[in-house]
Design a protein around this motif. Structure first.
Motif, mmCIF file in Angstrom:
data_model
loop_
_atom_site.group_PDB
_atom_site.id
_atom_site.type_symbol
_atom_site.label_atom_id
_atom_site.label_comp_id
_atom_site.label_asym_id
_atom_site.label_seq_id
_atom_site.Cartn_x
_atom_site.Cartn_y
_atom_site.Cartn_z
ATOM 1 N N MET A 159 0.838 -1.169 0.000
ATOM 2 C CA MET A 159 0.000 0.000 0.000
ATOM 3 C C MET A 159 0.880 1.228 0.000
ATOM 4 O O MET A 159 1.213 1.716 -0.438
ATOM 5 N N LEU A 160 1.466 1.870 0.554
ATOM 6 C CA LEU A 160 2.249 3.078 0.420
ATOM 7 C C LEU A 160 3.736 2.737 0.432
ATOM 8 O O LEU A 160 4.497 3.324 1.173
ATOM 9 N N LYS A 161 4.149 1.815 -0.459
ATOM 10 C CA LYS A 161 5.517 1.304 -0.422
ATOM 11 C C LYS A 161 6.552 2.382 -0.702
ATOM 12 O O LYS A 161 7.589 2.413 -0.095
ATOM 13 N N GLY A 162 6.273 3.279 -1.616
ATOM 14 C CA GLY A 162 7.242 4.290 -1.987
ATOM 15 C C GLY A 162 7.415 5.375 -0.931
ATOM 16 O O GLY A 162 8.285 6.218 -1.062
ATOM 17 N N LEU A 163 6.634 5.361 0.112
ATOM 18 C CA LEU A 163 6.707 6.428 1.108
ATOM 19 C C LEU A 163 7.530 6.061 2.347
ATOM 20 O O LEU A 163 7.602 6.833 3.287
ATOM 21 N N GLY A 164 8.132 4.894 2.358
ATOM 22 C CA GLY A 164 9.006 4.514 3.474
ATOM 23 C C GLY A 164 8.276 4.465 4.796
ATOM 24 O O GLY A 164 7.268 3.788 4.950
ATOM 25 N N GLN A 165 8.787 5.207 5.768
ATOM 26 C CA GLN A 165 8.224 5.172 7.117
ATOM 27 C C GLN A 165 6.825 5.763 7.189
ATOM 28 O O GLN A 165 6.074 5.485 8.104
ATOM 29 N N LEU A 166 6.450 6.575 6.222
ATOM 30 C CA LEU A 166 5.106 7.133 6.189
ATOM 31 C C LEU A 166 4.078 6.022 6.011
ATOM 32 O O LEU A 166 3.000 6.063 6.604
ATOM 33 N N GLY A 167 4.427 5.009 5.208
ATOM 34 C CA GLY A 167 3.556 3.851 5.026
ATOM 35 C C GLY A 167 3.381 3.095 6.326
ATOM 36 O O GLY A 167 2.294 2.627 6.651
ATOM 37 N N ASP A 168 4.469 2.962 7.096
ATOM 38 C CA ASP A 168 4.399 2.316 8.409
ATOM 39 C C ASP A 168 3.496 3.099 9.340
ATOM 40 O O ASP A 168 2.733 2.520 10.113
ATOM 41 N N MET A 169 3.576 4.402 9.273
ATOM 42 C CA MET A 169 2.758 5.263 10.118
ATOM 43 C C MET A 169 1.281 5.073 9.792
ATOM 44 O O MET A 169 0.436 4.994 10.676
ATOM 45 N N ALA A 170 0.969 4.983 8.497
ATOM 46 C CA ALA A 170 -0.419 4.776 8.080
ATOM 47 C C ALA A 170 -0.935 3.439 8.604
ATOM 48 O O ALA A 170 -2.072 3.336 9.075
ATOM 49 N N GLY A 171 -0.090 2.420 8.553
ATOM 50 C CA GLY A 171 -0.471 1.102 9.086
ATOM 51 C C GLY A 171 -0.698 1.146 10.583
ATOM 52 O O GLY A 171 -1.643 0.542 11.099
ATOM 53 N N MET A 172 0.173 1.857 11.277
ATOM 54 C CA MET A 172 0.014 1.986 12.740
ATOM 55 C C MET A 172 -1.262 2.742 13.080
ATOM 56 O O MET A 172 -1.973 2.390 14.017
ATOM 57 N N MET A 173 -1.560 3.778 12.322
ATOM 58 C CA MET A 173 -2.780 4.547 12.570
ATOM 59 C C MET A 173 -4.018 3.682 12.339
ATOM 60 O O MET A 173 -4.990 3.751 13.097
ATOM 61 N N LYS A 174 -3.974 2.854 11.302
ATOM 62 C CA LYS A 174 -5.098 1.968 11.013
ATOM 63 C C LYS A 174 -5.294 0.977 12.163
ATOM 64 O O LYS A 174 -6.407 0.743 12.615
ATOM 65 N N LYS A 175 -4.189 0.399 12.651
ATOM 66 C CA LYS A 175 -4.278 -0.545 13.771
ATOM 67 C C LYS A 175 -4.792 0.151 15.028
ATOM 68 O O LYS A 175 -5.584 -0.410 15.780
ATOM 69 N N ALA A 176 -4.340 1.376 15.257
ATOM 70 C CA ALA A 176 -4.804 2.123 16.436
ATOM 71 C C ALA A 176 -6.299 2.390 16.334
ATOM 72 O O ALA A 176 -7.031 2.291 17.321
ATOM 73 N N GLN A 177 -6.756 2.703 15.134
ATOM 74 C CA GLN A 177 -8.184 2.949 14.925
ATOM 75 C C GLN A 177 -8.988 1.666 15.146
ATOM 76 O O GLN A 177 -10.048 1.688 15.764
#
Length: 114
Positions: free
Chosen positions: A1-19
């Motif tokens: 999903m946001l592979k080209g964005l590096g750590q930003l993609g990880d952040m999006a995944g963490m936000m989704k899990k937190a939600q």
């Protein structure tokens, strides 16, 4: 999903899990209001019913304990039953929270909310 964005993609995944966790915790809180536990004292002469949130919903007292000379004993039995119900409610809530955190892959014993 946001592979080209590096750590930003990880952040999006963490936000989704937190939600997801927030949604599941809200559901669990609602469920705790519907789960009941019963505490007792005096070998069942006094029983107190509470939700897993610790809200007292019922009290049953065997009429055989109503002796005017035993007022303090009756009061102690009532308090003991209520305390037992609240202790069981707290244990049930902790058990439900543990199931939730384990189901989400969080470490056992993790205290939520933070």
């Amino acid at each position: 999903m946001l592979k080209g964005l590096g750590q930003l993609g990880d952040m999006a995944g963490m936000m989704k899990k937190a939600q997801e966790m927030q949604t599941k915790m809200a559901e669990m809180q609602d469920n705790l209001a519907n789960i009941t536990v019963t505490g007792e004292s005096g070998a069942g002469l006094v029983t107190a019913t509470a939700t897993a949130k610790g809200v007292l919903t019922g009290l049953d007292i065997d009429p055989s304990i109503f002796d005017p000379n035993e007022k303090e004993v009756v009061e102690d039995l009532i308090l003991a039953a209520i305390n037992d119900a609240q202790t069981k409610a707290a244990a049930k809530a902790a058990s439900e929270m543990q199931e939730l955190t384990e189901g989400m892959g969080l470490p056992a014993g993790m205290k939520l909310p933070f």
